[in-house]
Design a protein around this motif. Sequence first.
Motif, mmCIF file in Angstrom:
data_model
loop_
_atom_site.group_PDB
_atom_site.id
_atom_site.type_symbol
_atom_site.label_atom_id
_atom_site.label_comp_id
_atom_site.label_asym_id
_atom_site.label_seq_id
_atom_site.Cartn_x
_atom_site.Cartn_y
_atom_site.Cartn_z
ATOM 1 N N LYS A 24 0.811 -1.218 0.000
ATOM 2 C CA LYS A 24 0.000 0.000 0.000
ATOM 3 C C LYS A 24 0.849 1.274 0.000
ATOM 4 O O LYS A 24 0.338 2.349 -0.233
ATOM 5 N N ASN A 25 2.139 1.153 0.287
ATOM 6 C CA ASN A 25 3.032 2.313 0.352
ATOM 7 C C ASN A 25 3.751 2.490 -0.977
ATOM 8 O O ASN A 25 4.521 1.624 -1.396
ATOM 9 N N ALA A 26 3.522 3.624 -1.625
ATOM 10 C CA ALA A 26 4.131 3.888 -2.930
ATOM 11 C C ALA A 26 5.653 3.888 -2.832
ATOM 12 O O ALA A 26 6.342 3.344 -3.701
ATOM 13 N N TRP A 27 6.206 4.468 -1.763
ATOM 14 C CA TRP A 27 7.664 4.545 -1.650
ATOM 15 C C TRP A 27 8.272 3.160 -1.467
ATOM 16 O O TRP A 27 9.322 2.859 -2.020
ATOM 17 N N ALA A 28 7.600 2.293 -0.709
ATOM 18 C CA ALA A 28 8.117 0.933 -0.496
ATOM 19 C C ALA A 28 8.043 0.128 -1.787
ATOM 20 O O ALA A 28 8.980 -0.608 -2.121
ATOM 21 N N LYS A 29 6.941 0.264 -2.521
ATOM 22 C CA LYS A 29 6.817 -0.434 -3.794
ATOM 23 C C LYS A 29 7.916 0.009 -4.754
ATOM 24 O O LYS A 29 8.530 -0.809 -5.432
ATOM 25 N N ARG A 30 8.166 1.308 -4.796
ATOM 26 C CA ARG A 30 9.194 1.844 -5.691
ATOM 27 C C ARG A 30 10.589 1.367 -5.249
ATOM 28 O O ARG A 30 11.389 0.932 -6.063
ATOM 29 N N LEU A 31 10.866 1.430 -3.959
ATOM 30 C CA LEU A 31 12.170 1.041 -3.435
ATOM 31 C C LEU A 31 12.453 -0.441 -3.669
ATOM 32 O O LEU A 31 13.578 -0.823 -3.982
ATOM 33 N N LEU A 32 11.429 -1.271 -3.525
ATOM 34 C CA LEU A 32 11.613 -2.712 -3.623
ATOM 35 C C LEU A 32 11.312 -3.278 -5.014
ATOM 36 O O LEU A 32 11.384 -4.485 -5.218
ATOM 37 N N ASP A 33 11.029 -2.408 -5.955
ATOM 38 C CA ASP A 33 10.821 -2.824 -7.340
ATOM 39 C C ASP A 33 12.159 -3.252 -7.944
ATOM 40 O O ASP A 33 13.160 -2.535 -7.828
ATOM 41 N N ARG A 34 12.176 -4.408 -8.577
ATOM 42 C CA ARG A 34 13.419 -4.955 -9.144
ATOM 43 C C ARG A 34 13.988 -4.088 -10.267
ATOM 44 O O ARG A 34 15.170 -4.188 -10.575
ATOM 45 N N GLU A 35 13.170 -3.262 -10.872
ATOM 46 C CA GLU A 35 13.623 -2.405 -11.974
ATOM 47 C C GLU A 35 14.157 -1.053 -11.491
ATOM 48 O O GLU A 35 14.674 -0.280 -12.276
ATOM 49 N N THR A 36 14.029 -0.792 -10.211
ATOM 50 C CA THR A 36 14.449 0.486 -9.644
ATOM 51 C C THR A 36 15.928 0.429 -9.259
ATOM 52 O O THR A 36 16.433 -0.612 -8.870
ATOM 53 N N GLY A 37 16.583 1.563 -9.354
ATOM 54 C CA GLY A 37 17.990 1.644 -8.963
ATOM 55 C C GLY A 37 18.166 1.632 -7.454
ATOM 56 O O GLY A 37 17.228 1.363 -6.696
ATOM 57 N N ILE A 38 19.369 1.953 -7.032
ATOM 58 C CA ILE A 38 19.706 1.978 -5.609
ATOM 59 C C ILE A 38 19.808 3.441 -5.166
ATOM 60 O O ILE A 38 20.495 4.226 -5.801
ATOM 61 N N PRO A 39 19.146 3.812 -4.076
ATOM 62 C CA PRO A 39 19.205 5.198 -3.601
ATOM 63 C C PRO A 39 20.534 5.487 -2.882
ATOM 64 O O PRO A 39 20.648 5.348 -1.673
ATOM 65 N N TYR A 40 21.543 5.861 -3.658
ATOM 66 C CA TYR A 40 22.879 6.032 -3.094
ATOM 67 C C TYR A 40 22.995 7.216 -2.146
ATOM 68 O O TYR A 40 23.943 7.302 -1.370
ATOM 69 N N GLY A 41 22.020 8.120 -2.171
ATOM 70 C CA GLY A 41 22.005 9.192 -1.173
ATOM 71 C C GLY A 41 21.901 8.620 0.231
ATOM 72 O O GLY A 41 22.414 9.189 1.199
ATOM 73 N N ALA A 42 21.269 7.446 0.330
ATOM 74 C CA ALA A 42 21.145 6.767 1.620
ATOM 75 C C ALA A 42 22.469 6.186 2.082
ATOM 76 O O ALA A 42 22.622 5.860 3.256
ATOM 77 N N ALA A 43 23.434 6.054 1.192
ATOM 78 C CA ALA A 43 24.786 5.626 1.576
ATOM 79 C C ALA A 43 25.675 6.841 1.846
ATOM 80 O O ALA A 43 26.530 6.821 2.734
ATOM 81 N N MET A 44 25.465 7.905 1.072
ATOM 82 C CA MET A 44 26.280 9.118 1.255
ATOM 83 C C MET A 44 26.007 9.795 2.596
ATOM 84 O O MET A 44 26.928 10.317 3.226
ATOM 85 N N ALA A 45 24.749 9.798 3.014
ATOM 86 C CA ALA A 45 24.390 10.491 4.250
ATOM 87 C C ALA A 45 25.123 9.926 5.471
ATOM 88 O O ALA A 45 25.793 10.684 6.181
ATOM 89 N N PRO A 46 25.052 8.627 5.738
ATOM 90 C CA PRO A 46 25.791 8.133 6.916
ATOM 91 C C PRO A 46 27.305 8.253 6.757
ATOM 92 O O PRO A 46 28.010 8.486 7.737
ATOM 93 N N ALA A 47 27.799 8.104 5.534
ATOM 94 C CA ALA A 47 29.246 8.268 5.318
ATOM 95 C C ALA A 47 29.677 9.685 5.691
ATOM 96 O O ALA A 47 30.693 9.883 6.370
ATOM 97 N N ALA A 48 28.893 10.672 5.268
ATOM 98 C CA ALA A 48 29.211 12.067 5.593
ATOM 99 C C ALA A 48 29.113 12.314 7.099
ATOM 100 O O ALA A 48 29.969 12.989 7.679
ATOM 101 N N LEU A 49 28.094 11.756 7.726
ATOM 102 C CA LEU A 49 27.917 11.956 9.168
ATOM 103 C C LEU A 49 29.039 11.297 9.974
ATOM 104 O O LEU A 49 29.456 11.830 11.008
ATOM 105 N N LEU A 50 29.532 10.167 9.493
ATOM 106 C CA LEU A 50 30.643 9.505 10.180
ATOM 107 C C LEU A 50 31.930 10.336 10.108
ATOM 108 O O LEU A 50 32.718 10.348 11.062
ATOM 109 N N LEU A 51 32.133 11.029 9.008
ATOM 110 C CA LEU A 51 33.373 11.789 8.817
ATOM 111 C C LEU A 51 33.276 13.246 9.250
ATOM 112 O O LEU A 51 34.308 13.895 9.448
#
Length: 170
Positions: A132-159
């Motif tokens: 029922k959640n559009a964002w979850a469907k989009r995130l877990l769709d096999r044709e969708t890319g990877i949200p690399y901003g979600a990797a950049m954010a913790p990397a930036a916060l760690l440094l």
Amino acid sequence: MISTSAAWFAFLLFAGAMTYAGIRDVATMTISNRVVVFLVIAFAILAPAAGLNLATVMSSVVVASAVLACTFVLFAAGWIGGGDAKLLPVAVLWLGADLALPFILYTSVIGAALTVGLLQLRRVPLPLALKKNAWAKRLLDRETGIPYGAAMAPAALLLLPESHWCSVLL
């Protein structure tokens, strides 16, 4: 006094903007140009106000420009998204030339873990509650890319505590 206040403000602003970009990327699979432009303008204002010397600012600009050139090549090849291609160099600008390689390494490691996790989640049927959640469907769709901003954010916060912003505070 102004340099300490500006450094604290910059520290909190960058941490908040990166967190926002990471969460927004997961939710929408986009990184807003407004966030990127805002961070560039804020850096231009806050770096001198925080007392960063010209050599530090210029080395950050040069390295961030080189990273921008590299990320646009990756974007043109279709390997990363446009938002990722813009956010990565802006984060390097904020973190500084000395932390560029550690930031890219941390982003790569966190991004690899994120990618493996999402690929595994995409192999199983989507639970009814998430259908029922559009964002979850989009995130877990096999044709969708990877949200690399979600990797950049913790990397930036760690440094961020190792950055020139904190050297002004100490």
